[in-house]
Write a protein that holds these residues in place. Structure first.
Motif, PDB file in Angstrom:
ATOM      1  N   GLU A 125      61.785  14.849  12.396  1.00  0.00           N
ATOM      2  CA  GLU A 125      61.625  14.050  13.605  1.00  0.00           C
ATOM      3  C   GLU A 125      62.780  13.045  13.725  1.00  0.00           C
ATOM      4  OE1 GLU A 125      57.449  13.161  15.439  1.00  0.00           O
ATOM      5  OE2 GLU A 125      58.027  11.655  13.981  1.00  0.00           O
ATOM      6  N   ARG A 167      65.799  14.669  14.868  1.00  0.00           N
ATOM      7  CA  ARG A 167      65.756  14.937  16.304  1.00  0.00           C
ATOM      8  C   ARG A 167      66.088  13.669  17.099  1.00  0.00           C
ATOM      9  NH1 ARG A 167      60.439  16.599  17.195  1.00  0.00           N
ATOM     10  NH2 ARG A 167      60.511  17.698  15.233  1.00  0.00           N
ATOM     11  N   CYS A 184      58.099   5.841  15.836  1.00  0.00           N
ATOM     12  CA  CYS A 184      58.472   6.532  14.613  1.00  0.00           C
ATOM     13  C   CYS A 184      58.549   5.566  13.456  1.00  0.00           C
ATOM     14  CB  CYS A 184      59.825   7.211  14.776  1.00  0.00           C
ATOM     15  SG  CYS A 184      59.751   8.594  15.895  1.00  0.00           S
TER      16      CYS A 184
END
Lengths: 598, 449
Positions: free
Chosen positions: A438, A441, A560
């Motif tokens: 993640e 990304r 995040c």
């Protein structure tokens, strides 16, 4: 002659056939007789061979033949054919055969020659025909051309005749023209003379008429007024005296003088106005030209010289201002000269600007890509490094895991636990991996945003440069003394900024920054400096923040971060994962910076 | 825009007094003086014969009526109606009569230009000026009324005499460098006298008041020359219209040509506005053709017209003049400056339907008015840059920098405008028909009220 010529090669000179005919000619007379005599002989010998030699005249024949052979030079040294027996009718066969053979040889050769000659003759005859035909044709041509020539001669003669007649015509025409001209002139003079005479007569008549009319004491000629009027100005009329005439003259000159004075005044006024305009123009020029050398940081010798010059000009301008009122010749000349000089300088400057603009245009095109690329590459490098770090962390983690596994294997007691541990570890690793993915990304997205922003920044910067150039141009144009400078600089300048005119002048970013600051200082125009400075990283980020996409991504990033932090909280208990957490922190240090900046 | 009712007049003799208060008209042998505002008759004078010329004195107190056939001049006073004055030139004849600028002298030119007789109304004195030249414009008074320039011909040479109008003292007498002097005109400031030669030679001479030759101007040779000369009211320009269809503008400092205005048949100047008069015949239906309509008359025969702006280039109608006839209909015959010297109106004779308006600041063509018929008269408003034009039909045309308008004169019986005169205030306009006259009041008047 032809016949003779054909017979010539019969002689011994077969091999010398090619020898010029002249040599044959020289040889011929001696041989001619021989051949003439021999030829008929040989011909007849075929027909009357039997008649030539009989039993009776054998020896004579032989001797004759011998003689003949001798004369032919076949058996010159010895008798070729001899009678074997003087009295008998036999001949010595060998020499006879030899002679025969030679004769035959000769004959064959002659035949050959003859054939060749015949061929030659055919050829020459055909040649001759051809030449004759040619000749006749040429003769025809000649005749034709001669006829043509005579025709041409005839026409030429006719033309010349015509020319002659025309020339005579021209002459007569010219004469006519001259005559007519003279006639016209004489008529004109006659007419003018007559007109004058008539006019004189008319004048005389008029004179006479008036005299008659006056003499007759025309009773009708009268004025009948009830009572005479006063003068319109209320004054009484004056007597005509010399004084009045003098006063009239004076009056006239006075009015003339007044008029001249008025015109002079207007001219002086106009002159002053023009001078003022000139002065103002000069001032403006100095104004425009003086800040330039200071602004250009590349202290070229040219610039410094210019500055010195302009300083001198300024002084001169001041002195001019003083002398403006005393409109003396010298001052005026000085003024015009200095103006001219300034103008020249201005023109040079404009030309320079022009060339600069064209240069900058090229530069900008490259700059547009280069400037952001630098920072872009830096950023890329950093990201790459971080990715590398991440990879290293993963590697370390794997190693640690391996170690742990090994150690746990060593510890026999913990075998049971090991399984649990490995499972747990696997789970955690999976989780970590997901997280990492993640993050990766996110990084990618951020990178994309960054590049977008950088491109946008470059574009904005370019636009600003254009604006600035157009603004500068407008400013310059508005500096002309005919328009109110302040008004123009405020209104037109703004409009120039708001309306994006065609980029005519582009100045490189660094240069423009400096030049701009100085020009703004001189023209005291407000704002638009801010957006023009070279972007620092913080500003870059600020611009990044302005993008809606980035903000949303940031939010997600924040999420995040929180996620990861919670995970890390969970991980805190596990000692072996400490390092990973540290790595995460360092990764997110960039995000942290961003947050602090917002 | 309002119009008054129609009055009778004859010989197109109708003049407003210089102070703008009275309107004098001649009807056969009668002189009628009206108040301009009310149009009521103030005075009525009866002359001895049909009046052929009428003029106001400069102080608006006297009116001169000349009867050329009889060689008679009668003067009437507005203040004292019973005062009268009769001047008889007798058998010597009379061709022209005019006031001197002071309004106390009358200058009569006798037949055959034998002499100019100056009659003083103050002293009854008579003085003669001999040898006046019979030409286009032989006498001119300076604008301030101080000086009179008179063209003379003696011994087949042209002379100019400058008189002081105050006491008719001969101030200057000088020979001019002309073959056949055709006219002279003072500049409005009275300091320069423009003298031009007859059409056979293009020559314009400029003399100072004291007789010095200031400058000579000749544009070309061997062709018909000057047709009209006009000073600008500011004395700044001298406009010369000539037979080559051009107007040349001279400046007052160097007396050199500043520019020349050409009158081409095709207008390609995109900055000029070309107004074209378009006639719109009223659609006559069958039921309109009643007797009623015909008896009412005028509206049926009157056509509506309006101006259309034509996009350039525009081709103008040109009439080719007959080269064999004298005084060919070609060249600029009318040149008129507006009162502020800003505009110049010209008319080229071989394009009789067209009026040209030039901007004197830009020195360029401003507007072109293409009429449906030949222009009879054009005159500038004495106060504003406004041009009135008539073409001998029932319409009045006005041009101003704002635009162009065509106005139908709403009178019965087909009033055809032959000539027009502005009132000195610029508020009204006198329209002269063949035997009638009518006043036209400008809208401006009403706005002021």
């Amino acid at each position: 002659m032809g016949e003779w010529w054909t017979t010539v090669p019969i002689g011994s000179s077969i091999g010398n056939y090619e020898i010029s005919s002249i040599s044959h000619v020289t040889m011929s007379p001696s041989r001619q007789n021989n051949h003439v005599s021999s030829l008929p002989l040989s011909r007849t010998s075929y027909n009357v061979i039997s008649a030539f030699c009989t039993e009776d005249n054998m020896p004579q024949c032989i001797s004759y033949i011998n003689q003949e052979l001798d004369s032919l030079g076949l058996c010159s040294t010895r008798t070729c054919i001899e009678a074997s027996s003087p009295g008998g009718a036999t001949i010595n066969t060998v020499p006879a055969v030899n002679a025969m053979y030679e004769i035959m040889q000769i004959h064959r050769r002659n035949m050959c020659n003859l054939e060749e000659l015949e061929k030659e003759q055919l050829k020459t005859s055909s040649n001759l025909d051809h030449i004759q035909m040619n000749n006749s044709r040429l003769k025809d041509q000649l005749e034709l051309s001669i006829r043509e020539k005579s025709g041409l001669h005839e026409t030429e003669r006719q033309l010349q005749l015509k020319i002659k007649t025309l020339q005579s015509c021209l002459k007569t025409e010219k004469d006519e023209v001259q005559k007519l001209q003279s006639i016209i002139a004489s008529r004109a003079s006659q007419y003018s003379h007559d007109a004058k005479r008539k006019e004189r007569e008319a004048a005389k008549l008029r004179e006479r008429l008036s005299q008659l009319l006056v003499d007759r004491k025309d009773k009708k000629l009268a004025m009948d007024v009830l009572n005479s009027l006063g003068r319109s100005d209320g004054k009484r009329s004056h007597w005509k005296t010399t004084k009045t005439t003098a006063s009239h003259e004076g009056e006239m000159y006075k009015s003339l003088l007044n008029d001249y004075e008025a015109s002079q005044r207007s001219l002086v006024l106009e002159n002053a106005e023009l001078k003022k305009v000139l002065q103002q123009m000069k001032k403006e020029m100095i104004h425009i030209l003086s800040p330039r050398p200071a602004s250009t940081r590349g202290a070229a010798s040219d610039d410094s010289r210019d500055q010195a010059e302009s300083d001198g000009e300024e002084k001169a301008g001041e002195s001019n201002r003083e002398t403006l009122d005393q409109s003396c010749e010298q001052a005026r000349e000085h003024l015009t000269n200095s103006i001219r000089q300034q103008w020249r300088k201005l023109r040079n400057h404009m030309e320079m600007l022009d060339s600069q603009a064209s240069q900058v245009q090229n530069q900008l095109e490259s700059d547009k890509e280069v400037v952001p690329r630098d920072t872009h590459e830096d950023e890329m490098e950093r990201m790459r490094r971080e990715v590398q770090q991440c990879k290293e962390f993963i590697h370390a983690q794997q190693q640690l895991l391996q170690q742990q596994l090994n150690t746990s294997f060593d510890d026999e007691t913990a075998v049971l636990l090991n399984d649990c541990y490995t499972l747990e570890e696997k789970e955690r690793l999976k989780e970590e991996w997901r997280l990492f993915e993640e993050q990766k990304r996110n990084f990618e997205r951020e990178r994309k945003n960054f590049t977008d922003a950088a491109i946008r920044l470059g574009r904005e910067k370019k636009a600003f440069e254009e604006d600035r150039a157009s603004w500068l141009k407008n400013q310059f144009l508005n500096m002309t003394p005919f328009t109110d400078r302040r008004r123009c600089s405020s209104s037109d300048g703004q409009s120039a900024l708001s309306i994006r005119s065609e980029p005519e002048m582009r100045i490189s970013s660094t240069k423009s920054q400096l030049a701009k600051s100085s020009t703004y200082a001189t023209f005291s125009t407000p704002k638009p400096t801010k957006s023009a400075t070279v972007p620092s990283t913080t500003e870059l980020y600020r611009t990044l923040r302005l993008i809606p996409d980035s903000s949303s991504s940031r939010q997600s990033k924040r999420g995040c971060w929180q996620e990861s932090s919670t995970i890390e909280d969970g991980d805190l208990r596990v000692k072996s994962n400490n390092r990973i957490r540290c790595g995460d922190l360092s990764i997110f240090s960039l995000g942290g910076d961003e947050n602090s900046l917002t | 825009m309002n119009f008054s009712e129609v009055f009778k007049q004859s010989n197109q003799l109708c003049k407003v007094s210089p102070d703008g208060k009275y309107l004098a008209t001649c009807v056969q042998y009668r002189l009628v003086v009206r108040d301009v505002g009310t149009l009521q008759i103030l005075q009525l004078y009866t002359c001895l014969d049909q009046i052929s010329h009428m003029d106001w004195s400069s102080d608006s107190l006297f009116i001169l009526c000349a009867m050329y056939k009889r060689g008679l001049v009668q003067v009437w006073s507005l203040e004292q109606p019973d005062w009268h004055c009769k001047i008889d030139e007798g058998s010597i004849g009379l061709v022209s009569s005019r006031w001197s600028p002071d309004g106390r002298h009358i200058l009569n030119t006798t037949e055959f230009h034998l002499r100019v007789t100056v009659w003083s109304l103050c002293t009854k004195a008579v003085s003669y000026i001999k040898y006046p030249k019979a030409c286009q414009k032989g006498i001119d008074f300076s604008r301030d009324g101080c000086y009179m320039a008179l063209a003379e011909r003696r011994d087949c040479k042209d002379f100019v005499s400058v008189f002081v109008c105050d006491d008719w003292h001969l101030l200057r007498h000088f020979e001019t460098e002309t073959q056949d002097l055709a006219g002279l005109e003072w500049s409005p400031n009275g300091c320069v006298l423009a003298v031009w030669d007859s059409c056979l030679e293009y020559k314009v001479l400029l003399y100072s008041l004291d007789g010095r030759l200031l400058s000579t101007y000749s544009a070309y040779e061997w062709s018909l020359g000057v047709k009209s000369v006009t000073w600008s009211p500011s004395s700044q320009f001298l406009a010369i219209g000539s037979y080559d269809e051009k107007v040349r503008i001279l400046n007052h400092i160097t007396w050199k040509k500043i520019t020349q205005f050409e009158h081409p048949a095709t207008i390609s100047n995109t900055k000029a506005v070309v107004y074209k008069e378009v006639v719109k015949r009223p659609a006559v239906g069958s039921d309109d053709l009643s007797l009623h309509n015909i008896t009412i008359g005028t509206t049926l025969f009157n056509t509506q017209s309006k101006y259309e702006i034509c996009p350039t280039p525009v081709q103008l109608p040109v009439v080719k003049p007959d080269p064999d006839r004298a005084n060919p209909k070609i060249g600029v015959s009318t040149v008129a400056f507006s009162s502020d010297s800003r505009y110049l109106a010209t008319k080229n004779d071989n394009m009789a339907n067209v009026v040209w308006v030039w901007d004197m600041q830009k020195m360029s063509l401003e507007a072109v008015l293409e009429q449906t018929s030949a222009v009879r008269c054009l005159q500038w408003d004495p106060r504003r840059p406004r041009l009135a034009v008539c073409t001998g039909n029932t319409k009045l045309y006005l041009w101003s920098p704002a635009g162009c308008v065509s106005v139908q004169v709403p009178t019965e019986g087909g009033f055809q405008v032959q000539s027009l005169n502005w009132h000195c205030s610029g508020d009204s306009l006198i329209l002269l028909g063949k035997e009638q006259l009518c006043l036209c009041y400008m809208d401006h008047d009403q706005e002021d009220k």
